[in-house]
Write a protein that holds these residues in place. Structure first.
Motif, mmCIF file in Angstrom:
data_model
loop_
_atom_site.group_PDB
_atom_site.id
_atom_site.type_symbol
_atom_site.label_atom_id
_atom_site.label_comp_id
_atom_site.label_asym_id
_atom_site.label_seq_id
_atom_site.Cartn_x
_atom_site.Cartn_y
_atom_site.Cartn_z
ATOM 1 N N ASN A 173 -0.165 -11.504 -5.132
ATOM 2 C CA ASN A 173 -1.030 -10.371 -6.004
ATOM 3 C C ASN A 173 -2.158 -9.487 -5.369
ATOM 4 O O ASN A 173 -2.804 -9.269 -6.103
ATOM 5 N N GLY A 174 -1.868 -9.335 -4.197
ATOM 6 C CA GLY A 174 -2.756 -8.369 -3.401
ATOM 7 C C GLY A 174 -2.874 -6.960 -3.687
ATOM 8 O O GLY A 174 -3.743 -6.442 -3.570
ATOM 9 N N GLY A 210 4.867 -3.995 -5.515
ATOM 10 C CA GLY A 210 3.727 -3.219 -6.070
ATOM 11 C C GLY A 210 3.752 -3.440 -7.807
ATOM 12 O O GLY A 210 3.027 -2.732 -8.343
ATOM 13 N N GLY A 219 5.385 -5.232 -0.023
ATOM 14 C CA GLY A 219 5.283 -5.672 -1.215
ATOM 15 C C GLY A 219 6.018 -4.852 -2.469
ATOM 16 O O GLY A 219 6.390 -3.826 -2.009
ATOM 17 N N LEU A 249 -2.347 -5.989 -6.900
ATOM 18 C CA LEU A 249 -2.870 -6.214 -8.170
ATOM 19 C C LEU A 249 -4.393 -6.343 -7.961
ATOM 20 O O LEU A 249 -5.448 -5.889 -8.376
ATOM 21 N N GLY A 254 -6.379 -0.867 17.226
ATOM 22 C CA GLY A 254 -6.262 -1.858 18.407
ATOM 23 C C GLY A 254 -6.362 -3.107 17.596
ATOM 24 O O GLY A 254 -6.880 -3.256 16.635
ATOM 25 N N GLU A 255 -6.032 -3.959 18.453
ATOM 26 C CA GLU A 255 -6.196 -5.641 17.765
ATOM 27 C C GLU A 255 -7.367 -6.338 18.052
ATOM 28 O O GLU A 255 -7.957 -6.227 19.213
ATOM 29 N N GLY A 266 -8.430 -4.425 3.155
ATOM 30 C CA GLY A 266 -9.263 -3.681 4.234
ATOM 31 C C GLY A 266 -9.351 -2.302 3.649
ATOM 32 O O GLY A 266 -10.559 -1.905 3.862
ATOM 33 N N PRO A 300 -0.405 -13.475 2.369
ATOM 34 C CA PRO A 300 -1.422 -14.256 3.094
ATOM 35 C C PRO A 300 -1.651 -15.412 1.984
ATOM 36 O O PRO A 300 -2.366 -14.974 0.965
ATOM 37 N N TYR A 318 13.038 -10.357 -9.637
ATOM 38 C CA TYR A 318 12.691 -9.120 -10.264
ATOM 39 C C TYR A 318 13.149 -8.055 -9.730
ATOM 40 O O TYR A 318 13.617 -7.785 -8.542
ATOM 41 N N GLY A 372 -6.031 -3.011 8.058
ATOM 42 C CA GLY A 372 -6.059 -2.036 7.338
ATOM 43 C C GLY A 372 -4.835 -2.120 6.247
ATOM 44 O O GLY A 372 -3.929 -1.326 6.284
ATOM 45 N N GLY A 419 8.202 -9.276 4.636
ATOM 46 C CA GLY A 419 6.558 -9.273 4.765
ATOM 47 C C GLY A 419 6.094 -10.697 4.618
ATOM 48 O O GLY A 419 6.630 -11.692 4.148
#
Ligand SMILES: Cc1cc2nc3c(=O)[nH]c(=O)nc-3n(C[C@H](O)[C@H](O)[C@H](O)COP(=O)(O)OP(=O)(O)OC[C@H]3O[C@@H](n4cnc5c(N)ncnc54)[C@H](O)[C@@H]3O)c2cc1C
Length: 360
Positions: free
Chosen positions: A325-326, A38, A36, A328, A166-167, A6, A298, A241, A2, A295
């Protein structure tokens, strides 16, 4: 998973009429997607025209409508900001890099402008007199990413996405078909599984005997409390930045470290971030530090996202590897997954992003 990927996919697929279950072991956005900064900065994140740049521009173009839609449906403001990006020059080396970037971006038809010191200071009076000029990218934008994930998860819930806390321990496989996921004692069966577990996607793929080379690249951030709000632009100085949020937070990012899953903030990073920020805008030295965090981005070896069906196996779609860039790329990823699954025809060429390049 999530995270932003996701949640964006769950929302998009539910809107298209599919029955969606989202499995998250923590809370939506508890990992990279809230860690992140943003930025929606395809231009700053590119060093040449490329498929990644095309994906970023296509995704950024979806943000204005997405912000309105999420506000209407959930009442949440994702703080979509369009002030643009100032890459500040402190020395000749920075200036040379900025000039080269300006040249290729203009050639590619993108907006980019070289600013004098006076012009840069007129845009951001807080900047140090040491700043000798800047590259201005007016079409790089940003959002409040923790709010974005909350809004996407809320909108998904309103579209009747079922959230399971849950996992997922195993991708369940029967021959050449993935049939669901194991969560604790329960097996959740599904016609289709979308693997969007961020930096943990490689581990989960391995439970089905698949080699998906995705792992964590740590990023650290120092957050200052800058009330009243000081900056109206994204600011870059060398490797750092600054992202200014509506609530006065100033995020100073970010490290890029291959450090496994060690979620630590290091003295070395805090020092480098504060040095850079204070050099850029000396008045920041007096602000309180509000928080620090780390964090896991990936990461895939070619630094391109992995989007599409796993070849030779039914029932498994991959949506991960979004690295830096997730935030974005989330809206375009969700749209492409919907187009693949529902319309069966993606609206752009996704060959460079297909999992086929790793499925050997
Ligand atoms: C410091 C930093 C700065 C960044 N800045 C930017 C930026 O400015 N702009 C930008 O576009 N991107 C940025 N990024 C990158 C961006 O945050 C990521 O690319 C993006 O959040 C990845 O989203 P995700 O959903 O794939 O992963 P995640 O957000 O990590 O979500 C994966 C989810 O899956 C869950 N999960 C994992 N395994 C399992 C399992 N087995 N069972 C159940 N749940 C599981 C996790 O709990 C997690 O919630 C930054 C990242 C960092 C760390």
């Amino acid at each position: 998973g999530g995270g932003v990927i996701g949640c964006a996919i769950a929302y998009e697929l539910a809107k298209a009429g599919l029955a969606v279950t989202l499995v998250e072991r923590g809370t939506p956005g508890c990992e990279a997607s809230s860690a992140g900064a943003g930025m929606l900065a395809p231009q700053a994140e590119s060093s040449a025209a490329s498929p990644r740049l095309g994906l970023g521009l296509a995704s950024k173009a979806l943000y204005a409508d997405l912000a309105l839609e999420l506000r209407e449906r959930t009442g949440l403001d994702i703080e979509y900001e369009t002030g643009g990006n100032l890459h500040c020059f402190l020395d000749e080396g920075d200036e040379a890099v900025g000039r080269a970037a300006c040249a290729w971006q203009r050639e590619a038809g993108l907006k980019a402008e070289l600013l004098s010191r006076a012009d840069a200071l007129a845009l951001e009076p807080d900047l140090s007199p040491e700043v000798r000029g800047a590259l201005f990218l007016p079409e790089d934008h940003w959002v409040n990413n923790p709010r974005l994930v909350t809004a996407l998860a809320t909108a998904a819930a309103l579209e009747r996405v079922r959230f399971v806390t849950g996992e997922a321990t195993v991708l369940v496989r029967a021959g050449d078909r993935v049939t669901g996921v194991q969560v604790g004692e329960d097996q959740i069966r599904a016609a289709l599984v979308v693997l969007a577990a961020g930096a943990w996607s490689g581990q989960l793929a391995a439970t089905a005997g698949l080699r998906l080379p995705v792992g964590p690249v740590r990023g650290q951030i120092v957050c200052l409390e800058g009330i009243p709000r000081r900056h109206r632009h994204l600011l870059h100085i060398k490797d750092h930045y600054l992202v200014s949020r509506v609530n006065g937070e100033i995020l100073i990012g970010a490290s890029v470290e291959w450090a496994g899953f060690a979620k630590q903030v290091t003295a070395e990073y805090v020092r480098s971030a504060l040095d850079a920020a204070i050099r850029l805008a000396p008045a920041l030295a007096r602000l309180p530090i509000k928080a620090t965090w780390a964090g896991f981005r990936p990461w895939a070896p070619d630094e391109r996202p992995i989007i599409g069906a796993w070849p030779g196996l039914d029932g498994l779609v991959i949506a991960t590897g979004h690295f830096r860039n997730g935030i974005l790329w989330a809206p375009i990823t969700a749209r492409l997954i919907r187009e693949l699954l529902v319309e069966r025809a993606p609206s752009m060429d996704i060959t460079p992003f297909l999992p086929d390049r790793f499925a050997k």
